[in-house]
Design a protein around this motif. Structure first.
Motif, PDB file in Angstrom:
ATOM      1  N   TYR A  21       4.927   2.219   9.881  1.00  0.00           N
ATOM      2  CA  TYR A  21       3.771   3.006  10.063  1.00  0.00           C
ATOM      3  C   TYR A  21       4.063   4.265  10.337  1.00  0.00           C
ATOM      4  N   LEU A  22       5.232   4.377  10.994  1.00  0.00           N
ATOM      5  CA  LEU A  22       5.790   5.764  11.540  1.00  0.00           C
ATOM      6  C   LEU A  22       6.948   6.195  11.039  1.00  0.00           C
ATOM      7  N   LYS A  23       7.799   5.509  10.465  1.00  0.00           N
ATOM      8  CA  LYS A  23       9.007   5.927   9.639  1.00  0.00           C
ATOM      9  C   LYS A  23       8.756   5.890   8.083  1.00  0.00           C
ATOM     10  N   GLN A  24       7.751   5.263   8.103  1.00  0.00           N
ATOM     11  CA  GLN A  24       7.407   4.934   6.513  1.00  0.00           C
ATOM     12  C   GLN A  24       8.412   4.058   5.755  1.00  0.00           C
ATOM     13  N   ARG A  25       8.946   3.105   6.384  1.00  0.00           N
ATOM     14  CA  ARG A  25      10.130   2.615   5.731  1.00  0.00           C
ATOM     15  C   ARG A  25       9.150   1.257   5.056  1.00  0.00           C
ATOM     16  N   GLN A  26       8.692   1.268   3.742  1.00  0.00           N
ATOM     17  CA  GLN A  26       8.170   0.404   3.138  1.00  0.00           C
ATOM     18  C   GLN A  26       9.049  -0.906   2.786  1.00  0.00           C
ATOM     19  N   GLN A  27      10.243  -0.847   2.793  1.00  0.00           N
ATOM     20  CA  GLN A  27      11.331  -1.895   2.650  1.00  0.00           C
ATOM     21  C   GLN A  27      11.038  -2.918   3.866  1.00  0.00           C
ATOM     22  N   ASP A  28      10.516  -2.438   4.940  1.00  0.00           N
ATOM     23  CA  ASP A  28      10.201  -3.407   6.321  1.00  0.00           C
ATOM     24  C   ASP A  28       8.908  -4.264   6.020  1.00  0.00           C
ATOM     25  N   LEU A  29       8.078  -4.113   4.924  1.00  0.00           N
ATOM     26  CA  LEU A  29       6.838  -4.580   4.920  1.00  0.00           C
ATOM     27  C   LEU A  29       6.799  -6.295   5.001  1.00  0.00           C
ATOM     28  N   PRO A  30       8.158  -6.618   4.484  1.00  0.00           N
ATOM     29  CA  PRO A  30       8.035  -8.107   4.720  1.00  0.00           C
ATOM     30  C   PRO A  30       8.287  -8.707   6.049  1.00  0.00           C
ATOM     31  N   TYR A  31       8.506  -7.780   7.010  1.00  0.00           N
ATOM     32  CA  TYR A  31       8.430  -8.534   8.176  1.00  0.00           C
ATOM     33  C   TYR A  31       6.995  -8.524   8.853  1.00  0.00           C
ATOM     34  N   LEU A  32       5.870  -7.702   7.964  1.00  0.00           N
ATOM     35  CA  LEU A  32       4.496  -7.838   8.518  1.00  0.00           C
ATOM     36  C   LEU A  32       3.826  -8.954   7.492  1.00  0.00           C
ATOM     37  N   SER A  33       4.489 -10.048   6.963  1.00  0.00           N
ATOM     38  CA  SER A  33       3.862 -10.871   5.950  1.00  0.00           C
ATOM     39  C   SER A  33       3.835 -12.127   6.949  1.00  0.00           C
ATOM     40  N   SER A  34       2.707 -13.028   6.405  1.00  0.00           N
ATOM     41  CA  SER A  34       2.373 -14.179   6.969  1.00  0.00           C
ATOM     42  C   SER A  34       3.631 -15.156   6.985  1.00  0.00           C
ATOM     43  N   SER A  35       4.238 -15.301   5.765  1.00  0.00           N
ATOM     44  CA  SER A  35       5.577 -16.124   5.468  1.00  0.00           C
ATOM     45  C   SER A  35       6.683 -15.972   6.332  1.00  0.00           C
ATOM     46  N   TYR A  36       6.825 -14.585   6.554  1.00  0.00           N
ATOM     47  CA  TYR A  36       8.104 -14.313   7.219  1.00  0.00           C
ATOM     48  C   TYR A  36       8.024 -14.698   8.567  1.00  0.00           C
TER      49      TYR A  36
END
Length: 839
Positions: free
Chosen positions: A518-533
């Motif tokens: 949300y600050l660096k706009q690194r969309q590739q890091d969205l998996p870290y914000l998943s329930s499964s991860y």
């Protein structure tokens, strides 16, 4: 000095020293009530039934599990399940620090809860037992056998404890409901996390860098201080301005500006103890850690030492977010004008993170608004709750009614771990948060209970990008506490938790990922914000459930019925009427039931910290009795509560002028040239005298110019003005701050200065406090050089209030307080009065 004058001086000093012993707290110990061995009988009143039970039979049940004698009647009345729960509660042993317990239960913060408990546990019918309960708790905490609630009953200083059983039953019903509902809510979150995980795209998590490990950047720390001109609670009292100290952690080798993150520490912590900040910065963020001086480690330690009477000032709920707003203002200037900062900080992407009180601060900057109406509704003596965080949240009820919008549009993302929210913000205030928000909670958090303070508030959030991570069985300390628990020495283990260190690296990595997205706009890091991860990071002793959505219906389904009220307030709250324009102080006190008064901590015998670290003095007793007087005169439905603020020589007029307090009591010389200020009628008279070592009394004479004499004086005092005018040739040495009088007297004793010019009564009081041999010093001249009549500081635009204060000063009640503290000084006062009237 002639022999007769010398005898007169010595007699006066002896009289004063004796009187200070009487008035300063030694003699009152002789009049403490004789200790009672402990309660022998408990009377449970459950209209129309009264049940009498001997403490001995209760003790037998707790220790041996046997129901004997009259305890059997009580056991049948409440049922087998409740009786067994009672045994566990009464017999549970806690390791506590008696000194900290004493300080905690005697602070103003605890007054409302003890007043309420005192209505339940009475020393006799219709006699509030709050003071007896305090005595019992302190005595039980000092017992070598350990602190238990049964021991509190044993030590209760009355032959019989009168118990209102209605509240006991209310709490007995509330506790299992809360525990049952908390478990149901936890299961609802687990189920939601499984549902969200099933709907997520499959990702090979083994290919993702482990953000729990330290990042690639080495760090440089840069310490910066900003001067802030605003009123602030500090460890030395309210200040008109203060220094904001900030540590910047800067990654080395940056090639372009990076986002800035502000890390707000929790209550009783400090900026340099932030390993969370260092972890996030190691991933290429600049992290700033300001020190909130009104709730820092130094402040907490000052409270424990007795130097600060308020564990938490109401103004801290505003001052903390303002610290960060002022910080951002200064950084913005630096980014625009200083090439060093311009190349480092991407000022368009700023986040804030905080734990506990720091999380509460972070939410305010993200948009959460202090909900004054909700506070007024929930923070009443009638609303007895097991939510201990309300003790802190309800401090905010003493803020002046205002629109406290502390949102900063520069903040683009918020992380809040274990925040306090329910009464302070409520659903109305939390709904204002619209930036991406991550909340972290512990399922077994007792300090900020997870249901009231995180799970329900998560439902209230209005942000389209919101996340909740529930650590089960996490506590308030699971996210940040190291394996070394020195910072929470004395906190019971069941509050800290068994697996407190497992969640720390997880929280560090999760926060890093959130700010990456949300600050660096690194969309590739969205998996870290998943329930499964997040579920994949669970381990033995710590189950992680991460969700983005939750509803009231899901909670009710898991619980099997409507969730317990009032945990989730439904519908709008009743608006608290705004104070009418032109409201007088008496009208405000009648409406709020609160008297806000300030007093000194450095002015023996008017207001000072004694040997036992109690804040005491004439003003303390005067103000307590004045609050009782107002209760009677205003015919308020509840007892007027006294909220004491520390004052000092620099802020005493400001805090009355800006309506922080209704009055200030202390050694204030009555004058007519202070804007916005008036004074009560005089209650004491003194004047300027010089403190001189006895061997030098013939060398330093006040009737000379004092040329080449080092004369100490307190800055901003009337004595400073007098010395400037009468002794312009003397070598003036200024003493400032709360320890000014103490340091000046020490300077005389160590020959760093030749003499100290001060109000005679205050100098003698400080000599007594420092336990200096009185015969080694003299005050000259015998009759003070000035006539200083002391009055209470009042606002100058409320004659009704001034009349009420003056009428109390004239009352027999106030006269008794004066005599208790100043009978010893009557000859001194009479001498000064005669000198002033007939000069």
């Amino acid at each position: 000095m002639n022999k007769r004058a010398k005898i007169s001086r010595v007699s006066l000093v002896s009289l004063l020293s004796l009187g200070l012993v009487w008035g300063g707290g030694i003699l009152p110990n002789l009049f403490k009530p004789k200790p009672v061995l402990g309660a022998e009988e408990i009377t449970f009143s459950y209209p129309p039934v009264k049940v009498y039970m001997s403490v001995k039979n209760l003790e037998t049940f707790v220790n041996e599990g046997k129901i004997t004698g009259d305890f059997g009647v009580y056991a049948k009345l409440i049922g087998k399940t409740r009786v067994e729960s009672l045994r566990q509660v009464l017999g549970r042993r806690f390791d506590v620090n008696p000194e900290i317990v004493s300080r905690a239960i005697n602070m103003p913060l605890a007054d409302p809860i003890f007043e309420r408990l005192g209505q339940v546990l009475q020393v006799e019918a219709n006699t509030n037992g709050s003071e007896a309960l305090r005595t019992a708790i302190i005595t039980a905490a000092s017992d070598p056998g350990g602190f238990t609630l049964l021991n509190v009953i044993r030590k209760f200083p009355a032959e019989s404890i009168q118990v209102d059983a209605n509240l006991i039953f209310q709490l007995a019903e509330e506790l299992p409901i809360l525990l049952e509902y908390r478990e149901a809510a936890t299961q609802a979150i687990i189920k939601e996390a499984e549902t969200e995980a099933a709907a997520e795209p499959k990702v090979d998590f083994s290919q993702l860098p482990d953000l729990r490990e330290t990042g690639p950047y080495q760090l440089t720390k840069k310490e910066v201080s900003f001067q802030v001109r605003n009123i602030r609670q500090t460890e030395t009292g309210l200040a008109g301005s203060y220094r904001l100290d900030v540590d910047f952690l800067i990654p080395e080798g940056l090639t372009e500006p990076v986002p800035l993150i502000i890390s707000s520490h929790g209550f009783g912590s400090y900026k340099g103890h932030d390993s969370l900040a260092r972890h996030i910065a190691s991933y290429g963020f600049i992290v700033a850690t300001p020190e909130h001086i009104g709730s820092s480690l130094n402040y907490r330690e000052a409270f424990i030492r007795g130097e600060v009477d308020l564990l938490l000032s109401p103004i801290e709920y505003v001052s903390r977010p303002l610290d960060i707003i002022y910080l951002l203002d200064e950084v913005e200037k630096l980014v625009k004008t200083d090439p060093f900062w311009k190349k480092l900080i991407d000022f368009n992407n700023i986040g804030v993170i905080g734990n506990s009180f720091g999380g509460t601060t972070a939410l305010a900057l993200g948009g959460a608004e202090i909900n004054y109406n909700r506070l007024q509704q929930q923070c009443t003596p009638e609303n007895f709750s097991l939510n201990v965080s309300l003790l802190l949240q309800c401090r905010a009820v003493y803020l002046p009614p205002n629109n406290y919008d502390l949102r900063d549009p520069r903040i683009k993302a918020v992380v809040a771990a274990h925040p306090l929210t329910s009464a302070l913000y409520g659903p109305e205030g939390m709904r204002k948060v619209e930036v991406p928000t991550l909340m972290v909670a512990g399922a077994n958090d007792i300090v900020t209970p997870v249901i009231q303070e995180q799970i329900h508030p998560f439902l209230w959030l209005n942000s389209p990008n919101k996340y909740l991570s529930l650590l089960n069985p996490g506590t308030h300390f699971t996210s940040t506490l190291r394996s070394d628990t020195k910072g929470v020495a004395g906190v019971p283990k069941f509050i800290i938790g068994e697996n407190f260190d497992l969640g720390r690296p997880y929280f560090f990595g999760l926060s890093t990922a959130f700010f990456n997205v949300y600050l660096k706009q690194r969309q590739q890091d969205l998996p870290y914000l998943s329930s499964s991860y997040n579920k994949s990071l669970s381990q033995e002793g710590l189950d992680i459930n991460f969700i983005q959505s939750l509803s009231l219906e899901q909670l009710e389904t898991a619980y099997g019925k409507s969730i317990p009220a009032p945990l989730l307030p439904k519908g709008p709250i009743v608006e608290v009427p705004q104070p009418p324009a032109g409201e007088t102080i008496l009208e405000e006190i009648q409406r709020t039931g609160v008297l806000k008064a300030a007093m000194r901590r450095d002015a023996v015998p008017f207001g000072y910290i004694d040997d036992k670290q109690n804040w005491t003095g004439y003003c303390s007793e005067f103000l307590n009795d004045f609050a009782n007087h107002l209760t009677e005169k205003l015919n308020t439905p509840v007892k007027v509560q006294l909220v004491r603020f520390p004052s000092n020589i620099d802020n005493r007029f400001q805090i009355v002028r800006n309506k922080t307090v209704h009055l200030e009591c202390g050694p204030n010389s009555i004058r007519n040239n202070i804007p916005g200020i008036s004074f009560s009628k005089a209650f004491f008279i003194t004047g300027t005298q010089f403190l001189i070592p006895a061997e030098n009394e013939d060398k330093i004479l006040p009737n000379t110019s004092l040329d080449n004499v080092k004369t100490g004086v307190v800055k901003n005092s009337t004595n400073e003005l007098f010395i400037r005018q009468q002794y312009p040739q003397t070598d003036t040495v200024f003493f400032r701050g709360e320890n000014a009088i103490s340091e000046a007297v020490k300077a005389v004793t160590t020959n760093r200065i030749d003499t100290f010019a001060n109000d005679g009564i205050l100098t003698l009081g400080e000599i007594f406090r420092q336990k200096l041999p009185m015969e080694n010093y003299t005050l000259v001249p015998e009759k003070p050089l000035t006539c200083d009549f002391y009055g209470l500081v009042l606002p100058n635009n409320d004659t009704q209030w001034q009349r009420m204060v003056n009428s109390f000063i004239d009352s027999q009640q106030a006269e008794q307080v004066w005599e208790g503290w100043f009978t010893f000084a009557f000859p001194y006062v009479l001498l000064n009065l005669d000198s002033c009237v007939n000069r």
